[in-house]
Scaffold this active site. Structure first.
Site, PDB file in Angstrom:
ATOM      1  N   GLU A  73       0.836  -1.159  -0.011  1.00 34.62           N
ATOM      2  CA  GLU A  73      -0.011  -0.008   0.156  1.00 34.62           C
ATOM      3  C   GLU A  73       0.873   1.166   0.098  1.00 34.62           C
ATOM      4  OE1 GLU A  73      -3.281   2.073   3.121  1.00 34.62           O
ATOM      5  OE2 GLU A  73      -2.962   0.138   3.050  1.00 34.62           O
ATOM      6  N   GLU A 125      -2.419  10.747   3.234  1.00 31.43           N
ATOM      7  CA  GLU A 125      -3.449  11.164   4.149  1.00 31.43           C
ATOM      8  C   GLU A 125      -3.445  12.406   4.864  1.00 31.43           C
ATOM      9  OE1 GLU A 125      -3.856   6.662   6.015  1.00 31.43           O
ATOM     10  OE2 GLU A 125      -1.765   7.505   6.478  1.00 31.43           O
TER      11      GLU A 125
END
Length: 498
Positions: free
Chosen positions: A77, A81
């Site tokens: 991943e 964010e």
């Protein structure tokens, strides 16, 4: 023995129990996530977004190897964010790999709230590095290491908005602020050619509708999340993807979409043919923000035979290639634009600062200065540059408190440097908190840093500890890194610690 009545009662009881269990598992708050049908390996991912503000909240874009969550699977991943706490000034970059999972979080603080306006975020993933950008400024780059080489499978593309239960990370969630929203103006995906090491535009989604061939809406949740993802909280309105975080009884979006006044009226897909590649160090045509700096420069030239200068690529400046005749290239450890590609833009964009009789003065927008974003990285060998050093120098100083500070140039290439600063505790007692002053012989032109809170002006850089490296036991040391540009010569700065 069972009779018909007892069997009926048993089935009824089981059904009620199952329904009650379902209702008990439902969460009172609803978030949103979309995920792509396409899984890609390597590429450049560009998205124009306005994020949500509020303690406990996260607005994200990430790539994800489907099935990573399955027990025993290897996780893969890459994250962008934005943390909603403290007025949403911070973005976290991260790679997650392995089984068990390993992470390498980096925290980047902008000079303005990422929830007050749209900004252009970019993620580049290649076999050699992963890099993150905000409004054309590279805020982090990881070269090689197990974090990059551990990304071996294609990954789907995902956006989501959610609320974490980890207060130490994102702050305490306050439901009274709901509803909140993440707005996405567009997304572009550029495929990566491993032979030519270039990016080529594959597609752009302006979110004029919800393309069910490209995207699906999530209807799940996960541990550590206050919300369920609800398809009703994915809305398309006025050419904008809206991800909502709401209460159970107020799903969807019925407001007015904030206007993105600084997004380019031209889609980059309309000005870059499929045979042309995109930059590996900047953003697309829409990268400029309302708070970007304005510089004076010469009017763009339409003559590909001019010499010197830079390329004003739809408001962002890039170097011109010397050895690449068409498209984008990679020379002197950075991306560049060929002259023929640069002059293909309409006026006033094109070649600037070149030898030309048509030059005159006109302001153009540039991406924000490197000082507008400060970064701190959790320790990892991945955050060190893999570029070999052509020179190395070290400057040390010891102050009267018994702390020793060493600044070493660990990489020095044609136009840039990487500095490693080590603080050693020569005392007999533990140190709690430290501050370093680095005095350079010239402007350090900082482009990034890690493992410290870094600031300063002119020839002086100030650095202080982050939470996890504030304490130094007797005889132990901690370190932080810094990188920047220079004009061809560079020496280590004088270092002072207290």
């Amino acid at each position: 023995m069972f009779n018909k009545r007892s069997i009926y009662l048993l089935i009824t009881t089981l059904c009620i129990a199952m329904l009650n269990a379902g209702f008990a598992a439902a969460k009172p708050y609803k978030g949103a996530e979309i995920y792509s049908a396409e899984a890609t390996k390597y590429g450049r991912y560009v998205m124009r977004m306005r994020m949500a503000e509020g303690s406990g909240l996260l607005s994200t874009f990430f790539t994800y190897k489907n099935g990573s969550e399955v027990s025993g699977a290897v996780w893969e991943e890459i994250d962008i964010e934005v943390l909603g706490k403290n007025d949403a000034y911070q973005m976290q970059s991260n790679i997650i790999v392995g089984a068990p999972r390993q992470t390498t979080e980096g925290l980047h603080t902008a000079s303005q709230s990422l929830a007050d306006d749209y900004h252009t975020y970019a993620l580049e993933w290649t076999p050699d590095y992963v890099a993150w950008f905000i409004d054309g400024q590279q805020v982090r780059r990881i070269n090689g290491s197990n974090f990059v080489t551990g990304l071996v499978n294609p990954q789907s593309m995902r956006f989501n908005i959610w609320a974490s239960t980890s207060e130490s990370w994102v702050g305490a969630f306050n439901p009274s602020i709901l509803p909140v929203y993440q707005f996405v103006n567009y997304m572009e995906y550029y495929a990566y050619n491993t032979n030519s090491k270039t990016f080529t535009l594959s597609w752009r989604d302006d979110f004029n509708n919800f393309d069910t061939n490209r995207w699906s809406k999530a209807d799940w949740t996960f541990d550590g999340n206050y919300v369920d993802f609800d398809p009703a909280n994915v809305v398309i309105q006025n050419g904008t993807l809206i991800l909502a975080l709401t209460t159970e009884n107020a799903k969807g979006f019925s407001g007015t979409v904030p206007v993105d006044g600084n997004a380019s009226s031209r889609s980059s897909s309309s000005v870059i043919s499929s045979s042309r590649s995109s930059s590996s160090t900047g953003t697309s045509a829409s990268a400029a923000t309302s708070k970007s700096s304005v510089i004076n420069s010469s009017v763009a030239s339409s003559n590909p035979n001019t010499t010197g200068g830079q390329c004003n690529w739809y408001g962002t400046l890039y170097p011109l290639c010397v050895n690449t005749s068409n498209g984008w290239g990679y020379e002197n450890n950075r991306s560049c634009i060929s002259r023929s590609t640069c002059v293909s833009q309409p006026a006033p964009f094109g070649i600037i600062g070149a030898t030309s009789s048509a030059a005159s003065s006109s302001p153009v927008s540039s991406s924000p200065a490197s000082s507008s974003i400060q970064s701190s990285i959790i320790p990892s060998s991945s955050s060190r540059s893999s570029i070999s050093s052509t020179a190395s120098s070290t400057v040390s100083s010891v102050n009267t408190s018994g702390l020793n500070c060493t600044a070493k140039v660990v990489n020095n290439w044609g136009s840039g440097y990487q500095l490693d600063v080590v603080i050693n505790n020569g005392r007999t007692t533990t140190v709690t908190g430290w501050n370093v002053t680095l005095t350079f012989s010239e402007n350090p032109q900082r482009t990034g840093g890690w493992n410290a809170t870094i600031g300063g002006s002119g020839n002086v850089v100030m650095a202080s500890n982050v939470n996890w490296n504030a304490t130094i036991a007797p005889g132990q040391s901690v370190s932080f890194g810094l990188q920047g540009n220079h004009d061809g010569s560079f020496v280590a700065p004088a270092c002072k610690v207290n």
